[in-house]
Design a protein around this motif. Structure first.
Motif, PDB file in Angstrom:
ATOM      1  N   GLN A 266       0.851  -1.195   0.000  1.00 31.15           N
ATOM      2  CA  GLN A 266       0.000   0.000   0.000  1.00 31.15           C
ATOM      3  C   GLN A 266       0.877   1.231   0.000  1.00 31.15           C
ATOM      4  O   GLN A 266       1.782   1.366   0.821  1.00 31.15           O
ATOM      5  CB  GLN A 266      -0.908  -0.003   1.222  1.00 31.15           C
ATOM      6  CG  GLN A 266      -2.032  -1.014   1.087  1.00 31.15           C
ATOM      7  CD  GLN A 266      -2.972  -0.977   2.268  1.00 31.15           C
ATOM      8  OE1 GLN A 266      -2.535  -0.848   3.397  1.00 31.15           O
ATOM      9  NE2 GLN A 266      -4.243  -1.109   1.999  1.00 31.15           N
ATOM     10  N   MET A 267       0.602   2.130  -0.943  1.00 31.76           N
ATOM     11  CA  MET A 267       1.388   3.362  -1.026  1.00 31.76           C
ATOM     12  C   MET A 267       0.475   4.526  -1.351  1.00 31.76           C
ATOM     13  O   MET A 267      -0.615   4.346  -1.898  1.00 31.76           O
ATOM     14  CB  MET A 267       2.448   3.252  -2.123  1.00 31.76           C
ATOM     15  CG  MET A 267       3.593   2.335  -1.752  1.00 31.76           C
ATOM     16  SD  MET A 267       5.026   2.665  -2.767  1.00 31.76           S
ATOM     17  CE  MET A 267       4.461   2.053  -4.346  1.00 31.76           C
ATOM     18  N   SER A 268       0.956   5.705  -1.030  1.00 35.25           N
ATOM     19  CA  SER A 268       0.201   6.897  -1.406  1.00 35.25           C
ATOM     20  C   SER A 268       1.140   7.959  -1.971  1.00 35.25           C
ATOM     21  O   SER A 268       1.187   8.179  -3.162  1.00 35.25           O
ATOM     22  CB  SER A 268      -0.577   7.420  -0.208  1.00 35.25           C
ATOM     23  OG  SER A 268      -1.319   8.541  -0.595  1.00 35.25           O
ATOM     24  N   CYS A 269       1.953   8.585  -1.109  1.00 39.09           N
ATOM     25  CA  CYS A 269       2.778   9.707  -1.584  1.00 39.09           C
ATOM     26  C   CYS A 269       3.936   9.253  -2.468  1.00 39.09           C
ATOM     27  O   CYS A 269       4.357   9.972  -3.357  1.00 39.09           O
ATOM     28  CB  CYS A 269       3.309  10.501  -0.398  1.00 39.09           C
ATOM     29  SG  CYS A 269       4.566   9.622   0.564  1.00 39.09           S
ATOM     30  N   GLU A 270       4.485   8.072  -2.178  1.00 45.68           N
ATOM     31  CA  GLU A 270       5.649   7.517  -2.876  1.00 45.68           C
ATOM     32  C   GLU A 270       6.875   8.418  -2.789  1.00 45.68           C
ATOM     33  O   GLU A 270       7.764   8.361  -3.627  1.00 45.68           O
ATOM     34  CB  GLU A 270       5.315   7.197  -4.345  1.00 45.68           C
ATOM     35  CG  GLU A 270       4.210   6.155  -4.453  1.00 45.68           C
ATOM     36  CD  GLU A 270       3.882   5.803  -5.880  1.00 45.68           C
ATOM     37  OE1 GLU A 270       4.819   5.622  -6.667  1.00 45.68           O
ATOM     38  OE2 GLU A 270       2.675   5.699  -6.201  1.00 45.68           O
ATOM     39  N   GLU A 271       6.922   9.275  -1.786  1.00 47.52           N
ATOM     40  CA  GLU A 271       8.111  10.107  -1.589  1.00 47.52           C
ATOM     41  C   GLU A 271       8.468  10.240  -0.112  1.00 47.52           C
ATOM     42  O   GLU A 271       9.097  11.211   0.294  1.00 47.52           O
ATOM     43  CB  GLU A 271       7.948  11.467  -2.258  1.00 47.52           C
ATOM     44  CG  GLU A 271       6.681  12.193  -1.934  1.00 47.52           C
ATOM     45  CD  GLU A 271       6.460  13.409  -2.832  1.00 47.52           C
ATOM     46  OE1 GLU A 271       5.703  14.292  -2.416  1.00 47.52           O
ATOM     47  OE2 GLU A 271       7.023  13.473  -3.936  1.00 47.52           O
ATOM     48  N   GLY A 272       8.023   9.266   0.684  1.00 41.84           N
ATOM     49  CA  GLY A 272       8.514   9.190   2.062  1.00 41.84           C
ATOM     50  C   GLY A 272       7.940  10.183   3.042  1.00 41.84           C
ATOM     51  O   GLY A 272       8.573  10.487   4.052  1.00 41.84           O
ATOM     52  N   VAL A 273       6.733  10.684   2.776  1.00 40.36           N
ATOM     53  CA  VAL A 273       6.192  11.665   3.722  1.00 40.36           C
ATOM     54  C   VAL A 273       4.892  11.233   4.406  1.00 40.36           C
ATOM     55  O   VAL A 273       4.537  11.793   5.437  1.00 40.36           O
ATOM     56  CB  VAL A 273       5.968  13.051   3.058  1.00 40.36           C
ATOM     57  CG1 VAL A 273       7.279  13.626   2.582  1.00 40.36           C
ATOM     58  CG2 VAL A 273       4.957  12.978   1.945  1.00 40.36           C
ATOM     59  N   CYS A 274       4.176  10.256   3.864  1.00 40.21           N
ATOM     60  CA  CYS A 274       2.825  10.008   4.400  1.00 40.21           C
ATOM     61  C   CYS A 274       2.749   8.853   5.392  1.00 40.21           C
ATOM     62  O   CYS A 274       1.815   8.774   6.176  1.00 40.21           O
ATOM     63  CB  CYS A 274       1.846   9.763   3.261  1.00 40.21           C
ATOM     64  SG  CYS A 274       2.004   8.146   2.477  1.00 40.21           S
ATOM     65  N   GLY A 275       3.661   7.917   5.339  1.00 38.05           N
ATOM     66  CA  GLY A 275       3.659   6.800   6.278  1.00 38.05           C
ATOM     67  C   GLY A 275       2.825   5.607   5.841  1.00 38.05           C
ATOM     68  O   GLY A 275       2.800   4.578   6.528  1.00 38.05           O
ATOM     69  N   THR A 276       2.144   5.681   4.700  1.00 39.87           N
ATOM     70  CA  THR A 276       1.273   4.586   4.274  1.00 39.87           C
ATOM     71  C   THR A 276       2.050   3.289   4.077  1.00 39.87           C
ATOM     72  O   THR A 276       1.538   2.206   4.363  1.00 39.87           O
ATOM     73  CB  THR A 276       0.562   4.973   2.957  1.00 39.87           C
ATOM     74  OG1 THR A 276      -0.145   6.186   3.178  1.00 39.87           O
ATOM     75  CG2 THR A 276      -0.405   3.894   2.502  1.00 39.87           C
ATOM     76  N   CYS A 277       3.278   3.362   3.589  1.00 39.41           N
ATOM     77  CA  CYS A 277       4.023   2.158   3.227  1.00 39.41           C
ATOM     78  C   CYS A 277       4.935   1.660   4.345  1.00 39.41           C
ATOM     79  O   CYS A 277       5.737   0.753   4.115  1.00 39.41           O
ATOM     80  CB  CYS A 277       4.860   2.432   1.979  1.00 39.41           C
ATOM     81  SG  CYS A 277       6.177   3.618   2.318  1.00 39.41           S
ATOM     82  N   ILE A 278       4.835   2.254   5.525  1.00 45.61           N
ATOM     83  CA  ILE A 278       5.729   1.857   6.624  1.00 45.61           C
ATOM     84  C   ILE A 278       5.489   0.390   6.986  1.00 45.61           C
ATOM     85  O   ILE A 278       4.362  -0.070   7.088  1.00 45.61           O
ATOM     86  CB  ILE A 278       5.482   2.744   7.872  1.00 45.61           C
ATOM     87  CG1 ILE A 278       5.837   4.192   7.578  1.00 45.61           C
ATOM     88  CG2 ILE A 278       6.270   2.222   9.075  1.00 45.61           C
ATOM     89  CD1 ILE A 278       7.302   4.500   7.463  1.00 45.61           C
ATOM     90  N   LEU A 306       8.841   1.656   2.656  1.00 44.24           N
ATOM     91  CA  LEU A 306       9.182   0.811   1.500  1.00 44.24           C
ATOM     92  C   LEU A 306       9.248   1.600   0.199  1.00 44.24           C
ATOM     93  O   LEU A 306       9.866   1.152  -0.767  1.00 44.24           O
ATOM     94  CB  LEU A 306       8.147  -0.308   1.358  1.00 44.24           C
ATOM     95  CG  LEU A 306       8.057  -1.301   2.528  1.00 44.24           C
ATOM     96  CD1 LEU A 306       6.902  -2.273   2.297  1.00 44.24           C
ATOM     97  CD2 LEU A 306       9.367  -2.062   2.690  1.00 44.24           C
ATOM     98  N   CYS A 307       8.630   2.785   0.143  1.00 42.65           N
ATOM     99  CA  CYS A 307       8.589   3.523  -1.117  1.00 42.65           C
ATOM    100  C   CYS A 307       9.908   4.198  -1.459  1.00 42.65           C
ATOM    101  O   CYS A 307      10.130   4.564  -2.611  1.00 42.65           O
ATOM    102  CB  CYS A 307       7.473   4.569  -1.091  1.00 42.65           C
ATOM    103  SG  CYS A 307       7.782   5.924   0.062  1.00 42.65           S
ATOM    104  N   CYS A 308      10.774   4.401  -0.451  1.00 44.47           N
ATOM    105  CA  CYS A 308      11.970   5.204  -0.753  1.00 44.47           C
ATOM    106  C   CYS A 308      13.232   4.751  -0.022  1.00 44.47           C
ATOM    107  O   CYS A 308      14.328   5.036  -0.492  1.00 44.47           O
ATOM    108  CB  CYS A 308      11.706   6.673  -0.441  1.00 44.47           C
ATOM    109  SG  CYS A 308      11.301   6.969   1.284  1.00 44.47           S
TER     110      CYS A 308
HETATM  111  S1  FES Z   1       3.988   5.867   0.344  1.00 49.41           S
HETATM  112 FE1  FES Z   1       4.067   7.637   1.600  1.00 49.41          FE
HETATM  113  S2  FES Z   1       5.783   7.235   2.891  1.00 49.41           S
HETATM  114 FE2  FES Z   1       5.827   5.660   1.456  1.00 49.41          FE
END
Ligand code: FES
Length: 320
Positions: A266-278, A306-308
């Motif tokens: 699961q991802m959202s921002c894909e730049e390490g700011v939202c926490g969705t992929c933690i 995981l996104c970055c």
């Molecule tokens: S998808 Fe937002 S921190 Fe990884």
């Protein structure tokens, strides 16, 4: 924690849209069935399902305790599609799916004094915080930094609600209008500093807070976008719950490699700011590249974005 996202979506309706500046629209949301939306705390955000594969996070900017939600959304020319699509398509009366509120940016109501600093659209969580501090009769200042007065949303409301606790800083008004977080934070050592805005602005405010002597646990921040370099040496990742091993190449992310192997990430921002992929780390040492985990959490090395983020060890075992 394998993922921080709550999959239960709420059907909501846009009850009002107001274009407050040429770049910022304010949306009010109510539950589609007329019931109260879940309560939220200052600093909370919701996921907005912009399209089936496009989910974005936006801070709630109204007063905690209200049973509707209010979002202020910048039509960001650098956006990867979310805010542009919302500005183009989301009108009053539209149906929309949202998540329940989540709060990665909580307010400490026990602070002696709170210094709230919003840069541009980063003012949105600060407004909810200012309302919470006002309701609790706590000492605070709300600083709103924008390029010019006509780029500032919410102005009439902020002046009316917060009076002298509101301080405006307009870049085009000259040097003496610029904010000085170091002096402000140093003036009252028990201050908790909160900042949200463009990443360069936030980095600078955080540095100023540290230079003023504030300890890390009195500096709070929420990035909503960031430049992130995901490149580095190749390494191996074992996704334990999925029982899948992948090689992560020099310019791909762990998430990309896992998804290619059929692991649902699961991802959202894909730049390490939202926490969705933690995701939890079971073995190995992460090379943290995100702006979401705190320095202490990064030092623990038991979670990874995981996104970055990458690995300092040749192999990582993650709980996904
Ligand atoms: S998808 Fe937002 S921190 Fe990884």
């Amino acid at each position: 924690m394998t993922s921080s996202i709550d999959n239960t979506l709420i059907n909501a309706t846009v009850t009002r849209r107001e274009d407050q500046t040429d770049e910022i629209a304010v949306f009010e949301l109510s539950s589609a069935d007329g019931s109260a939306l879940p309560v939220f705390e200052a600093g909370a955000h919701i996921d907005v399902v912009v399209a089936p594969d496009l989910v974005r996070q936006y801070s709630l900017s109204n007063a905690p305790g209200e049973t509707t939600y209010r979002l202020g959304i910048l039509n960001d020319p650098n956006s990867r599609g979310g805010s542009r699509q919302i500005h183009a398509e989301l009108e009053a009366g539209a149906a929309i799916q949202i998540s329940a509120p989540r709060n990665h940016f909580p307010l400490d109501l026990n602070a002696e004094h709170s210094l709230l600093i919003g840069g541009g659209i980063g003012i949105t969580p600060m407004i909810a915080m200012a309302y919470a501090l006002k309701q609790a009769d706590k000492s605070f200042e709300l600083h709103y930094c924008t390029r010019s007065e006509h780029k500032a949303a919410f102005l009439d409301e902020l002046k009316r609600e917060f009076g002298e606790q509101l301080v405006l800083h307009f870049d085009d008004a000259g040097e003496d209008q610029r904010i000085d977080p170091k002096t402000l934070a140093a003036a009252r050592p028990g201050t908790h500093l909160y900042v949200c805005g463009p990443s360069g602005f936030m980095d600078w405010v955080i540095e100023q807070g540290k230079a003023a002597g504030l300890p890390d646990n009195q500096i709070h921040f929420e990035y909503f976008n960031a430049e992130v370099d995901i490149s580095g040496e190749a390494f191996e990742v074992y996704a334990e719950a999925s029982d899948i091993t992948v090689q992560v190449g020099p310019s791909e992310s762990i998430a990309t490699a896992l998804k290619a192997a059929g692991v649902k990430v699961q991802m959202s921002c894909e730049e390490g700011v939202c926490g969705t992929c933690i995701c939890d780390v079971i073995e190995g040492t992460p090379d943290h590249r995100d702006h979401f985990l705190t320095d202490e959490e990064k030092d623990d090395n038991d979670q990874i974005a995981l996104c970055c983020s990458r690995a300092k060890s040749s192999r990582l075992v993650v709980d996904i």
